[in-house]
Design an enzyme around this catalytic site. Structure first.
Site, PDB file in Angstrom:
ATOM      1  N   ASP A 293       0.653   5.532   0.240  1.00  0.00           N
ATOM      2  CA  ASP A 293      -0.081   6.445   0.877  1.00  0.00           C
ATOM      3  C   ASP A 293      -0.619   7.540  -0.106  1.00  0.00           C
ATOM      4  O   ASP A 293      -0.001   7.691  -1.307  1.00  0.00           O
ATOM      5  CB  ASP A 293       0.677   7.278   1.914  1.00  0.00           C
ATOM      6  CG  ASP A 293       0.999   6.462   3.130  1.00  0.00           C
ATOM      7  OD1 ASP A 293       0.533   5.574   3.428  1.00  0.00           O
ATOM      8  OD2 ASP A 293       2.239   6.930   3.720  1.00  0.00           O
TER       9      ASP A 293
ATOM     10  N   TYR B  33      12.023   3.605  -1.475  1.00  0.00           N
ATOM     11  CA  TYR B  33      11.434   4.687  -1.590  1.00  0.00           C
ATOM     12  C   TYR B  33      12.543   5.841  -1.728  1.00  0.00           C
ATOM     13  O   TYR B  33      13.716   5.692  -1.164  1.00  0.00           O
ATOM     14  CB  TYR B  33      10.769   5.046  -0.262  1.00  0.00           C
ATOM     15  CG  TYR B  33       9.489   4.800  -0.155  1.00  0.00           C
ATOM     16  CD1 TYR B  33       8.224   5.512  -0.481  1.00  0.00           C
ATOM     17  CD2 TYR B  33       8.977   3.380   0.493  1.00  0.00           C
ATOM     18  CE1 TYR B  33       7.062   5.116  -0.343  1.00  0.00           C
ATOM     19  CE2 TYR B  33       7.798   2.960   0.576  1.00  0.00           C
ATOM     20  CZ  TYR B  33       6.611   3.909   0.299  1.00  0.00           C
ATOM     21  OH  TYR B  33       5.571   3.379   0.282  1.00  0.00           O
TER      22      TYR B  33
ATOM     23  N   ARG C 130       7.807   9.430   5.519  1.00  0.00           N
ATOM     24  CA  ARG C 130       7.625  10.841   5.835  1.00  0.00           C
ATOM     25  C   ARG C 130       8.067  11.216   7.277  1.00  0.00           C
ATOM     26  O   ARG C 130       8.931  12.357   7.547  1.00  0.00           O
ATOM     27  CB  ARG C 130       6.195  11.310   5.697  1.00  0.00           C
ATOM     28  CG  ARG C 130       5.885  11.300   4.302  1.00  0.00           C
ATOM     29  CD  ARG C 130       4.306  12.065   4.330  1.00  0.00           C
ATOM     30  NE  ARG C 130       3.801  12.258   2.893  1.00  0.00           N
ATOM     31  CZ  ARG C 130       2.773  11.151   2.614  1.00  0.00           C
ATOM     32  NH1 ARG C 130       2.737  10.012   3.095  1.00  0.00           N
ATOM     33  NH2 ARG C 130       2.281  11.582   1.332  1.00  0.00           N
TER      34      ARG C 130
ATOM     35  N   ARG D 266       0.957  -1.328   0.096  1.00  0.00           N
ATOM     36  CA  ARG D 266       0.135   0.064   0.023  1.00  0.00           C
ATOM     37  C   ARG D 266       1.045   1.446   0.081  1.00  0.00           C
ATOM     38  O   ARG D 266       1.867   1.180   0.528  1.00  0.00           O
ATOM     39  CB  ARG D 266      -0.815   0.157   1.078  1.00  0.00           C
ATOM     40  CG  ARG D 266      -1.991  -1.033   1.153  1.00  0.00           C
ATOM     41  CD  ARG D 266      -2.743  -1.096   2.479  1.00  0.00           C
ATOM     42  NE  ARG D 266      -1.966  -1.569   3.704  1.00  0.00           N
ATOM     43  CZ  ARG D 266      -2.522  -1.646   4.740  1.00  0.00           C
ATOM     44  NH1 ARG D 266      -3.846  -1.552   5.048  1.00  0.00           N
ATOM     45  NH2 ARG D 266      -1.847  -2.264   5.789  1.00  0.00           N
TER      46      ARG D 266
END
Length: 224
Positions: A47, A105, A192, A45
């Protein structure tokens, strides 16, 4: 299937009851082309607003089709923000999520205002950011840890333990920097929170060696 998408048009990968998702767009397009409802399972998943390159998903279909032809037709009817690069047959027991060995990421920041970076990068104009301190702090994240302190509160995952194999800041040039982090899995909002915390280290708001205690604390309120 391997695909890429711009997350700006979606509330993340996963199906949402009243909001657009990448999974919904793919399932609708496949259902139209194959003539049968087709569920799609993704590697993980993402965001709201997160973009993906080389994202892997799988679907089961007993109906015969030509993968290259289906790929071409999918791209013709999918929104511009989603592009399928390839479709290939895999073993019956292949699973896009559970067979994934690593996810990565790349978080972009730009140090001065840049209209060409604004859509995919964070304008982080704090003066005097210490990238060496940020990288020193990032090394503490390597290995297997409980990342509860970097997880969005209220998440429903069974465990907050992740194994991070890469965590480093890179200067692409003097004003455009990227944070690279790779792991076996990620938690909701984790990247984040990690970036925000390391920026605080770069600003001198916390020390590089404080990250170990932060991990040990397992409290989201402790992180940036």
């Amino acid at each position: 299937m391997t695909l890429s998408y711009s997350g700006a048009d979606f509330c993340g990968w996963q199906l949402q009851p009243n909001a657009p998702s990448v999974q919904e767009a793919l399932q609708a397009a496949l259902g139209t082309l194959l003539g049968i409802p087709t569920a799609v399972t993704g590697a993980g998943r993402t965001d709201t607003g997160v973009n993906a390159i080389g994202y892997v998903a799988h679907f089961d279909c007993e109906k015969a089709f030509d993968p290259a032809d289906l790929c071409y037709k999918l791209n013709a009817i999918l929104p511009p923000s989603v592009a399928v690069s390839s479709i290939e047959e895999v073993a019956p027991d292949f699973h896009a999520r559970f067979d994934a060995k690593r996810r990565k990421y790349v978080y972009h920041i730009h140090r001065v205002k840049d209209p060409f970076a604004a859509q995919y990068s964070w304008l982080c104009g704090y003066p005097g950011l210490d990238i060496d301190a940020m990288n020193e702090a990032a090394t503490t994240l390597l290995g297997t840890h409980d990342f509860s302190s970097f997880e969005k509160t209220g998440s429903d995952n069974k465990t907050s333990i992740c194994t991070v194999v890469e965590a480093r800041w890179v200067k692409d040039d003097e004003t455009h920097w990227t944070f690279h982090i790779a792991a076996d899995r990620f938690l909701r909002g984790m990247v984040r929170a990690v970036v925000g915390t390391l920026i605080e280290v770069g600003r001198g708001k916390r020390s590089p060696d404080s990250i170990a205690a932060l991990l040990e604390g397992r409290n989201r309120c402790l992180a940036g």
